[in-house]
Design an enzyme around this catalytic site. Structure first.
Site, short mmCIF file in Angstrom:
data_model
loop_
_atom_site.label_atom_id
_atom_site.label_comp_id
_atom_site.label_asym_id
_atom_site.label_seq_id
_atom_site.Cartn_x
_atom_site.Cartn_y
_atom_site.Cartn_z
N GLY A 20 0.83 -1.21 0.00
CA GLY A 20 0.00 0.00 0.00
C GLY A 20 0.86 1.25 0.00
N ALA A 21 1.91 1.22 -0.84
CA ALA A 21 2.89 2.32 -0.80
C ALA A 21 2.53 3.47 -1.73
CB ALA A 21 4.27 1.77 -1.17
N ASN A 22 1.38 3.37 -2.39
CA ASN A 22 1.11 4.45 -3.37
C ASN A 22 0.39 5.66 -2.78
OD1 ASN A 22 -1.42 3.44 -3.14
ND2 ASN A 22 -1.49 2.49 -5.18
N GLY A 24 -0.71 7.91 1.25
CA GLY A 24 -0.74 8.01 2.71
C GLY A 24 0.54 7.60 3.42
N GLY A 26 2.00 4.70 3.64
CA GLY A 26 2.90 3.81 2.88
C GLY A 26 3.84 4.61 2.01
N SER A 137 -3.79 -0.22 14.50
CA SER A 137 -4.48 1.04 14.79
C SER A 137 -4.86 1.07 16.26
CB SER A 137 -5.76 1.11 13.95
OG SER A 137 -6.63 2.11 14.43
N TYR A 163 -13.38 -3.41 11.10
CA TYR A 163 -12.06 -2.76 11.02
C TYR A 163 -11.27 -3.02 12.31
CZ TYR A 163 -8.45 0.84 10.62
OH TYR A 163 -7.24 1.50 10.56
N1 LIG Z 1 -4.67 7.31 8.70
C1 LIG Z 1 -4.92 6.98 9.94
O1 LIG Z 1 -5.32 7.83 10.77
C2 LIG Z 1 -4.74 5.58 10.39
C3 LIG Z 1 -5.01 5.28 11.74
C4 LIG Z 1 -4.78 3.99 12.19
C5 LIG Z 1 -4.27 3.02 11.33
N2 LIG Z 1 -4.04 3.33 10.02
C6 LIG Z 1 -3.52 2.25 9.17
O2 LIG Z 1 -2.50 2.75 8.34
C7 LIG Z 1 -2.38 1.92 7.17
C8 LIG Z 1 -2.20 2.81 5.95
O3 LIG Z 1 -3.39 3.55 5.75
P1 LIG Z 1 -3.41 5.09 5.30
O4 LIG Z 1 -3.95 5.86 6.42
O5 LIG Z 1 -2.10 5.46 4.70
O6 LIG Z 1 -4.56 5.05 4.19
P2 LIG Z 1 -4.49 5.11 2.59
O7 LIG Z 1 -3.84 6.37 2.15
O8 LIG Z 1 -5.89 4.84 2.16
O9 LIG Z 1 -3.54 3.90 2.21
C9 LIG Z 1 -3.98 2.58 2.20
C10 LIG Z 1 -3.18 1.86 1.15
O10 LIG Z 1 -3.60 0.48 1.14
C11 LIG Z 1 -3.78 0.10 -0.20
N3 LIG Z 1 -4.69 -1.03 -0.35
C12 LIG Z 1 -6.00 -1.09 -0.05
N4 LIG Z 1 -6.50 -2.29 -0.40
C13 LIG Z 1 -5.47 -3.00 -0.94
C14 LIG Z 1 -5.35 -4.27 -1.51
N5 LIG Z 1 -6.41 -5.09 -1.65
N6 LIG Z 1 -4.15 -4.69 -1.96
C15 LIG Z 1 -3.06 -3.87 -1.88
N7 LIG Z 1 -3.12 -2.63 -1.38
C16 LIG Z 1 -4.32 -2.20 -0.91
C17 LIG Z 1 -4.32 1.35 -0.88
O11 LIG Z 1 -4.19 1.22 -2.28
P3 LIG Z 1 -5.07 2.11 -3.31
O12 LIG Z 1 -4.37 3.42 -3.37
O13 LIG Z 1 -5.03 1.33 -4.56
O14 LIG Z 1 -6.45 2.24 -2.71
C18 LIG Z 1 -3.42 2.40 -0.27
O15 LIG Z 1 -2.19 2.46 -0.93
C19 LIG Z 1 -3.62 1.04 7.15
O16 LIG Z 1 -3.27 -0.26 7.55
C20 LIG Z 1 -4.54 1.68 8.18
O17 LIG Z 1 -5.40 0.75 8.81
C21 LIG Z 1 -4.25 4.58 9.54
#
Ligand SMILES: NC(=O)c1ccc[n+]([C@@H]2O[C@H](COP(=O)([O-])OP(=O)(O)OC[C@H]3O[C@@H](n4cnc5c(N)ncnc54)[C@H](OP(=O)(O)O)[C@@H]3O)[C@@H](O)[C@H]2O)c1
Length: 297
Positions: A20-22, A24, A26, A137, A163
């Site tokens: 998920g490096a594309n 946020g 990642g 989380s 979740y």
């Molecule tokens: N942001 C917060 O406040 C927060 C809080 C607690 C935990 N987290 C955790 O942090 C991690 C990163 O999330 P983020 O906040 O950076 O959100 P994000 O920007 O939505 O990033 C999530 C990433 O996961 C990828 N992804 C989703 N489904 C996938 C699949 N089936 N196969 C491969 N990649 C997939 C997405 O790809 P696409 O771009 O293609 O959709 C995107 O690159 C997650 O595990 C989340 O639960 C975040």
């Protein structure tokens, strides 16, 4: 990003995989690791988006396809892999989506956030030389254990409950992975991290447009930057921490600020549940821990 918050070692010659490096966290994790000299593989389901993301990163990067909602894609990624992996960062995730299933028929948040990473890790584990870091989380606290008799959530689906359960599974996975690695005599560490509350696309999911709008706005107003949100992941990946450590921001009730070791719920320390989840995950994915216990004679 407050780069003074973590002293990052030179990673020249090391390889890291970030799922998920594309976007946020990642993408920000990728920036830091590549900036420290690592060759970073962006493991993404959308390669075009991945290439655009990689172009914004200074350093050595590569984009490879990985869809965690499809075990055949996870296997294809692992089959193609050659060489050592210093860091495997299990970061990808979806949050509070409407009820759905992965290609293999698993409840989608459990399937993507936990089972996909479970399979990926075990398929790659013989090549991992450093750490496996899994992004959980603070919402894992909402889950009061894993409902082993209703993993599909057929008895009642709630997007946030699902979740929370998947994020508790991330911590139980880390706990049992660390135990098994130690048992096998491995020096690889399993650690976990959470970003507190960070402004990313994660808050753009959800079924109801009004709720989606509110969560997005709230994340923009109250969340810390994605760059700062990635620091606990970097901390768990590079600092001197014990196995099964859980890193998170230390200020404002664990929602923002510099990273440190973080507390977790009692349920996330449940070793029996961790073992049971492991066995279930092996059954569901058909993937097993690759090492036998070390010979202690
Ligand atoms: N942001 C917060 O406040 C927060 C809080 C607690 C935990 N987290 C955790 O942090 C991690 C990163 O999330 P983020 O906040 O950076 O959100 P994000 O920007 O939505 O990033 C999530 C990433 O996961 C990828 N992804 C989703 N489904 C996938 C699949 N089936 N196969 C491969 N990649 C997939 C997405 O790809 P696409 O771009 O293609 O959709 C995107 O690159 C997650 O595990 C989340 O639960 C975040």
């Amino acid at each position: 990003m407050d780069t003074t918050a973590v002293r990052i070692p030179d990673l020249t010659g090391r390889t890291a995989i970030v799922t998920g490096a594309n976007s946020g966290l990642g993408l920000e994790t990728t920036r830091v690791l590549a900036g420290a000299g690592a060759h970073v593989v962006l493991a993404v389901r959308d390669e075009d988006k991945g290439r655009v993301a990689a172009e914004s990163v200074r350093g050595k990067t590569e984009v490879r396809h990985l869809d965690l909602a499809d075990l055949s894609s996870v296997r294809a990624f692992a089959d193609r892999w050659q060489g050592d992996i210093h860091l495997l960062i299990n970061n990808a995730g979806i949050m509070a989506v409407p009820k759905g299933k992965t290609k293999d028929g698993f409840e989608s948040q459990f399937g993507v956030n936990h089972l996909g990473h479970f399979a990926l890790t075990n398929l790659l584990l013989e090549q991992v030389t450093g750490r496996v870091v899994t992004v959980s989380s603070s919402l894992h606290r909402m889950a009061k254990g894993i409902d082993f008799d209703d993993v599909a959530m057929d008895r009642g689906y709630s997007p946030y409950k699902a979740y929370a359960r998947s994020k508790l599974a991330n911590l139980l996975f880390t706990l049992e992975l660390q135990r098994r690695l130690e048992d096998a005599g491995s020096t690889v560490l399993a650690t976990a991290a959470h970003p507190g509350y960070a402004t990313t696309d994660l808050h753009g999911y959800g079924s109801h447009p009004l709720l989606r709008g509110i969560t997005r706005l709230s994340s923009r107003v109250f969340g810390q930057s994605a760059a700062n949100g990635a620091l606990p992941t970097i901390f768990a990946a590079t600092q001197d921490v014990p196995g099964a450590a859980f890193a998170g921001p230390k200020s404002m009730g664990g929602t923002r600020g510099a990273p440190a070791l973080s507390s977790r719920s009692e349920e996330a320390w449940d070793g029996r549940a961790a073992k049971r989840l492991w066995v279930l995950s092996e059954e569901l994915t058909g993937v097993s821990f690759p090492f036998p216990p070390a010979d202690r004679a």
